[in-house]
Design a protein around this motif. Structure first.
Motif, PDB file in Angstrom:
ATOM      1  N   TYR C 320       0.842  -1.186   0.000  1.00  0.00           N
ATOM      2  CA  TYR C 320       0.000   0.000   0.000  1.00  0.00           C
ATOM      3  C   TYR C 320       0.886   1.248   0.000  1.00  0.00           C
ATOM      4  O   TYR C 320       2.108   1.165   0.111  1.00  0.00           O
ATOM      5  N   GLN C 321       0.234   2.403  -0.079  1.00  0.00           N
ATOM      6  CA  GLN C 321       0.913   3.690  -0.155  1.00  0.00           C
ATOM      7  C   GLN C 321       2.092   3.805   0.831  1.00  0.00           C
ATOM      8  O   GLN C 321       1.920   3.677   2.031  1.00  0.00           O
ATOM      9  N   GLY C 342       1.602   0.825 -10.043  1.00  0.00           N
ATOM     10  CA  GLY C 342       2.187   1.692  -9.045  1.00  0.00           C
ATOM     11  C   GLY C 342       3.651   1.938  -9.313  1.00  0.00           C
ATOM     12  O   GLY C 342       4.152   1.727 -10.422  1.00  0.00           O
ATOM     13  N   ASN C 381       3.404   6.832  -3.701  1.00  0.00           N
ATOM     14  CA  ASN C 381       2.101   7.290  -3.196  1.00  0.00           C
ATOM     15  C   ASN C 381       0.929   6.482  -3.730  1.00  0.00           C
ATOM     16  O   ASN C 381      -0.155   6.496  -3.157  1.00  0.00           O
ATOM     17  N   ASN C 382       1.136   5.800  -4.847  1.00  0.00           N
ATOM     18  CA  ASN C 382       0.047   5.000  -5.420  1.00  0.00           C
ATOM     19  C   ASN C 382       0.196   3.521  -5.117  1.00  0.00           C
ATOM     20  O   ASN C 382      -0.444   2.692  -5.753  1.00  0.00           O
TER      21      ASN C 382
END
Lengths: 447, 447, 447
Positions: C320-321, C342, C381-382
């Motif tokens: 995740y982020q 990502g 961040n993605n």
């Protein structure tokens, strides 16, 4: 992954047996077409705060042919060999002293508590410290360290701890190239003041990581990371310990009982609780013994099941004054001999009519006997003692002379015709050593 | 070590299975990027007192790619091939004649007596002579000789004994380099009068040892050692025998019964009593038979369990007049074909749009079909017979044409779209060979 | 041979386990002594009628070190990837779309009927068409294709079918050299208009055979053979299909039930009915899951038993982020990472004090993490998603940070002395990640 570990273990025993065989990766450099074997001493050394690491020249033809890297570590009392791992399996012989070793297997539980030391301000930490198993080691032990397993070693005795080790660079589990590498989790060879070769071989893996990233990964302050990276560390690979370390560990004899003998079926043993050491001086386990000539003791995959995976084995030999080791060839791997005492004349012959070696060897010498080459030892007046490391977990010898020899297995008529001798002479070749097999007493000849 | 042999055996069957696979050691020299395969004859020979050894050129690209060395030994009647061993497993096909062979395994008991010969002054020796098992061999036998096991062979028949053998230099158990070596326990190629290459390959290991040391090791007079060293020996690798040799051996059929069929479970078989030979002409064992086209008989690790360890196998094939071997590729190893009779057109194609071979081959020719390359044979008017040696213990073929073919395993729509043909045409590709599989009869085409 | 197949299977499971380990064939070219790893895109492509094949540069140092060849195939809707085989095992990840695949094993029965398509004049053929099993594949599937097994693939969906595949060129079963080869049974790269390299790698094996000989082998008219040879074929490796293809196949869930879980004992499974695919997105099978950090799912030989023979495995990961993958090293093989979404910062460190990689990687990038080298990912961040292919069937990681880490397995005193830190600091290193193990959440540091 961790939950299926016992199943994985069982399967691994069935299916990963391929790992128990060396795979010869014969690059041009490794060809065994050289002319001379020789007894050699370590040629390079790395001086550390708490000891010294002596390296045999890996690029020597005999070590290239065998595909091994050899070294001798000497730890001063109360010193710690820093945690590290290498891409190839290592077999260690404890030549002197005593200490503790821990080999960390991934996915195994930390269920051992550190012993509370006698005088310490920080006992509150140590009392609750859980970690993986720590093993007592002492003179005469053979220790097996699998490829990729992190390990550290501590000398808690009053004398130097001397450990001779051989890494099998050709082991099938190594998918990198045939080059010795050590990955240190702490310390490392300083960037200045060492030869290029050592800097490239013994480095701290934390040093090059971004310290902010490591701080986040461990969730610790950057100042601790910088200590882990040991930027200005000049202590090397072995460091002095501030206070004596102590460990609670299972009773040694109990450990011995638990794993000796019955672990051979390969099923009930668990990777996590696998025995990593055994004593090669153990009299009960002597494989060949002659009151007149000497004795030989083998540690193979039957005595130390972990060697199945590592496909290595070790041998402890002792010849009495002027006794001989029968001329023989080894079937399943190379032999790397380290002389621990006395002296001997060693002759090695290859298949192209050349004497590869005809030298006297002494304490501290190391030499290679390539697979299938014929070799014989004749001890000097003070006898001869050695430890041999083998690149197979299933060492098997073909002696030429003695009770169990190849020659004795042949019909008389084959010998009389092969050598153009009389049946009486053939009978002498077959029978004159009587019941003696691998170790042969010095004695008058029958002529 | 010897005492735990059965246990060792059991474990070895479980754990040394890695030895049952060839490990390709791909040095630059061995790359399979050559342009041409060709049927070749032996290019060199070693003349001995009792016969001749003919060698195929090991450095030929096709043999380098397959990692094998091939030779043909011819023993005159009443001649003995001297005891020797090699670092790589060998498979032998007995092309002609009969004789005895013994393969000596270390640690196995000598429980066989030599047969008393009819007229001899030395029967007192022979009556009490204990030695390892001696096996009867005859035309059509496949004999398996493991790496490092000493062996000798005696022609007791009235005609020449001709044996064609292939050594798998790439076998995993070989930790030396990819080069054929033979270590002789007697005889050897004379130092003078032979090419350098043969001198380096076929030498007597006793020759270079110090004779005093050997005398002490065997506890025999130096004069016998000098005979063993054969200093001035010009008899070579195969010698004449003074009196006919005879051996008591278990009844052959009994041996066959004992080991045929049920040894596959891999547990009750003992290394020491393991069968080393089987007859590949055995009609009961024919794997593929077509009344119109011919037959194929395979000896793999199921028929000869020792091949598990050696990771080799053999095949005997016969095509009738103008019949075909279906175009196919082999999955698990290279194939080395030796032509025993008749002639055929052989086509081999690789993956870069090249015909590697499109030649007529005749009796005595040998050629390599590399793993995965597609090959087909079409017999001439006199049919075609061959023996193939394979560098895998688990040979498996993918035929393109016939009942068991890859193409037949594909849906019609895949074929119609792949080849832009009609369903009727696709159906012909799949079905026109009817029930014929690997061996295909010569016949009218359906157009 | 075919009749003893179940026995052969059982024995192969016991004895061919050697095939389940990669054998590193370390020619000079393959040495892992390069300085830089880098995220790379495919550098070459082969345009076909029905899609495109994109190839990563096999000669890049990182792919040479890992001994792999990587490619991405994109099939347009209603297109067919033509039947072909390769000498090395292949693992495929279905990145997008859906379709059918068939992998043809020699000696296995054709017991599947093709589904009758809706409108066809030739239903009489299709109704009686027997062929081998056809498998449904869809996004997220891992498909295992053994060395030497012919396979084809059809896109029956409405969007592109994108398949990323890695071949392990070093696998022990490959006795040819370390070079990617594909043998096509139809189509092939046209001789004109393509680079030499592609012409040499992707050729039709029928093209060079004598067409009369093939006509006789298949017992078909020469005109059909010429279609099979596709002399003037410019359609390439992937072709358009004239009418939609349909296949009757066993219910997928049923297939899943039959083989999931209990096939691990390695005995009841049959080669012919072996599962070749599994979905790596399956939530029930997630190996590591953190609500805060992400998840990792492994497909190894336990989840897909065929991988025992292929000695490969795959991993699906999601961070995740700003989350991290703990710094760690892999014990049993190389890792080839393909980024599916990502972005992340990737750091790789080796043992000679060098940063091998410190780059941002994005969707479509591929890079190698060599065995034993230390690596860490930090998602952007993605977040970050990837699929990793591994050259071992038994992937095992040694994390440095987190609950299951090597560092946590060490006694405090070893850390305090190794890093010259206080027990409190050592405790932080060991414990500050709490129960988090391989995937680590982004979060405030404790300083």
């Amino acid at each position: 992954m961790a939950s299926g570990f016992l199943l994985a273990l069982f399967l691994s025993l069935l299916f990963s047996s391929a790992m128990s065989q060396s795979s010869p990766q014969l690059s041009e450099a490794q060809q065994c077409r050289f002319q001379r074997l020789s007894a050699s001493q370590p040629s390079r050394q790395i001086q550390s705060e708490g000891g010294v690491t002596e390296l045999w020249e890996e690029s020597q033809e005999q070590f290239q042919c065998a595909g091994v890297a050899a070294m001798r570590n000497t730890l001063q009392p109360n010193s710690l060999s820093l945690p590290n791992y290498h891409p190839t399996p290592r077999l260690v012989y404890i030549e002197r002293g005593q200490g503790f070793i821990s080999v960390t297997f991934p996915g195994c539980a930390e269920t051992y508590h550190s012993q509370q030391t006698q005088k310490t301000r920080e006992s509150e930490w140590q009392r609750q410290d859980l970690h993986q198993k720590v093993h007592r080691i002492r003179r005469g032990d053979i220790v097996a360290i699998p490829a990729g397993a992190a390990h550290w070693c501590y000398n808690d005795g009053n004398e130097e701890l001397v450990a001779v080790s051989v890494n099998d660079l050709n082991h099938q589990s190594n998918q990198l190239d045939q080059k010795f590498r050590a990955f240190y989790l702490a310390g490392g060879v300083p960037k200045r003041g060492q030869q290029e070769q050592e800097r490239q071989t013994f480095q701290n893996i934390f040093r090059e990581f971004d310290s902010e990233l490591m701080a986040e990964a461990f969730n610790i302050p950057s100042e601790i990371v910088r200590k882990m990276q040991s930027e200005e560390n000049r202590r090397g690979l072995i460091v002095n310990v501030r206070e004596r370390m102590g460990f609670i560990r299972p009773d040694e004899e109990q450990e011995q009982e638990q794993w000796g003998g019955q672990s051979d079926n390969g099923i009930e043993e668990s990777y996590c609780s696998m025995k990593i050491r055994t004593n090669i001086e153990n009299r009960r386990d002597t494989d060949i013994y002659s009151r007149q000539a000497g004795k030989v003791n083998v540690v193979d995959r039957h005595k130390l099941p972990l060697l199945k995976y590592m496909d290595m084995s070790a041998e402890r030999g002792r010849l009495y004054q002027n006794a001989l080791l029968s001329p023989h060839w080894s079937m399943h791997g190379h032999t790397i001999v380290y002389v621990t005492g006395g002296d001997a004349n060693v002759q090695v012959v290859n298949n192209n009519g050349q004497t590869m070696m005809n030298d006297n060897v002494n304490k501290g010498n190391m030499f290679v006997v390539p697979q299938y080459y014929t070799v014989t030892f004749k001890a000097g007046n003070n006898g001869f003692q050695w430890v041999a490391f083998k690149t197979t977990g299933w060492p098997m010898r073909n002696p030429l002379a003695g009770y169990t020899s190849v020659i004795r297995g042949m019909p008389l008529q084959v010998l009389t015709n092969a050598y153009q001798i009389s049946p009486n002479q053939a009978q002498q070749i077959k029978m004159n050593r009587g019941g003696e097999s691998l170790v042969l007493s010095s004695g008058g000849r029958s002529d």
